[in-house]
Write a protein that holds these residues in place. Structure first.
Motif, PDB file in Angstrom:
ATOM      1  N   GLY A  91     -48.949 -22.005 -85.556  1.00  0.00           N
ATOM      2  CA  GLY A  91     -50.019 -21.223 -85.976  1.00  0.00           C
ATOM      3  C   GLY A  91     -49.856 -19.864 -85.574  1.00  0.00           C
ATOM      4  N   GLY A  92     -50.717 -19.248 -84.982  1.00  0.00           N
ATOM      5  CA  GLY A  92     -50.566 -17.873 -84.385  1.00  0.00           C
ATOM      6  C   GLY A  92     -51.428 -16.894 -85.138  1.00  0.00           C
ATOM      7  N   ALA A  93     -51.471 -15.723 -84.527  1.00  0.00           N
ATOM      8  CA  ALA A  93     -52.294 -14.609 -85.288  1.00  0.00           C
ATOM      9  C   ALA A  93     -51.709 -14.170 -86.586  1.00  0.00           C
ATOM     10  N   CYS A  94     -50.380 -14.407 -86.715  1.00  0.00           N
ATOM     11  CA  CYS A  94     -49.729 -14.003 -88.119  1.00  0.00           C
ATOM     12  C   CYS A  94     -49.978 -14.835 -89.264  1.00  0.00           C
ATOM     13  N   ASN A 127     -41.590 -25.742 -89.876  1.00  0.00           N
ATOM     14  CA  ASN A 127     -41.399 -26.170 -91.415  1.00  0.00           C
ATOM     15  C   ASN A 127     -41.201 -24.741 -92.033  1.00  0.00           C
ATOM     16  N   ASN A 128     -41.719 -23.523 -91.494  1.00  0.00           N
ATOM     17  CA  ASN A 128     -41.513 -22.300 -92.161  1.00  0.00           C
ATOM     18  C   ASN A 128     -40.306 -21.438 -91.768  1.00  0.00           C
ATOM     19  N   ASN A 166     -47.128 -14.110 -83.368  1.00  0.00           N
ATOM     20  CA  ASN A 166     -48.485 -14.059 -82.939  1.00  0.00           C
ATOM     21  C   ASN A 166     -48.777 -12.863 -82.069  1.00  0.00           C
ATOM     22  N   LEU A 167     -49.949 -12.876 -81.542  1.00  0.00           N
ATOM     23  CA  LEU A 167     -50.581 -11.573 -80.667  1.00  0.00           C
ATOM     24  C   LEU A 167     -50.872 -12.306 -79.187  1.00  0.00           C
ATOM     25  N   CYS A 168     -50.390 -11.486 -78.349  1.00  0.00           N
ATOM     26  CA  CYS A 168     -50.776 -11.686 -76.970  1.00  0.00           C
ATOM     27  C   CYS A 168     -52.136 -10.747 -76.743  1.00  0.00           C
TER      28      CYS A 168
END
Length: 262
Positions: A56-59, A66-67, A112-114
């Protein structure tokens, strides 16, 4: 005095060469993303060896396996994340100035965002607090450059071209009146600065940046084949991905194109 055949031939070829140079100078050359200079930062890791916590992640890339992103991914501090415009950018990292360092470097993609942690000091736990430049890596990626028990290590980093073997991917969400598109597998600079969509019965419609790697259009586009125009945030290169999705496209589906950034 008559001109010699040699001087006539030379003049002719000189004129042809000058014409070719003039034509060549008018042809737009697509900008290629070039590696940036090395700079100093710090890196930590999150999750475990399975990298399941990085999914998942913020992006908005969803399942990173899979991607096509795998475990070589990183969450960026907000200083680097740039409100999501840095999604998809690629970095080389190598550990320095620590006994925990391994030799060599690894290449990771921002997915993703930290987020900041204002309850902790920026130098004692609040590693991603602005204005720090920080990389919170998937644990398998961190273990390529340093012993994981170190927790945090200094790194040299530089942004590098994202090398992709195939075209852009477009993941659709939304409904009949609102199209939300996540752009994945972006080559070159890895980033998207602006985007447009065109239905088979419309002109180009400007899409607004939603968050992360997603762009949205409030338009009725059902029953139309869809094309996209995209501009790189960094290089400003613009490419056309024509007829990416057929007229019977659906949300929840991912469609592939044959074009990509350099």
């Amino acid at each position: 005095m008559a001109s010699s055949p040699w001087s006539w031939s030379f003049s002719f070829f000189l004129m042809v060469w000058m014409w070719m140079m003039a034509v060549r100078s008018t042809v737009a050359v697509a900008p290629h993303f070039q590696p940036r200079p090395w700079a100093l930062a710090h890196a930590t890791f999150y999750g475990d060896e399975t990298a399941s916590e990085t999914m998942g992640g913020a992006c908005g890339y969803g399942n990173l396996f899979n991607n096509g992103y795998g475990t070589d991914t990183v969450a960026l501090s907000s200083t680097l994340f740039n409100n999501g415009y840095a999604c998809g950018t690629c970095y080389q990292l190598r550990c320095v100035q620590s006994k925990a360092c391994y030799t060599g470097f690894t290449t990771v993609t921002a997915t993703n965002l930290c987020p900041p942690n204002w309850s902790q000091d920026s130098n004692a736990g609040g590693w991603c607090n602005p204005p720090r430049t920080h990389f919170d890596m998937a644990k398998p990626a961190f273990m390529k450059i340093a012993a994981w028990k170190a927790g945090i290590v200094p790194v040299m980093y530089r942004r590098v071209p994202c090398v992709k073997s195939d075209g852009l991917k477009f993941s659709f969400q939304g409904n009949g009146y609102w199209l939300l598109v996540y752009v994945m597998n972006v080559g070159g600079g890895g980033d998207i600065g602006s985007m447009w969509v065109k239905g088979s019965r419309t002109g180009w419609i400007s899409m607004s940046h939603n968050w992360g790697a997603s762009y949205q259009a409030f338009a009725t586009l059902g029953g139309q084949a869809l094309s996209f125009k995209l501009t790189s945030y960094t290089t400003k290169e613009t490419i056309l991905a024509m007829n990416v999705a057929p007229s019977n496209w659906n949300v929840g589906m991912t469609y592939k194109s044959s074009v990509n950034f350099h």
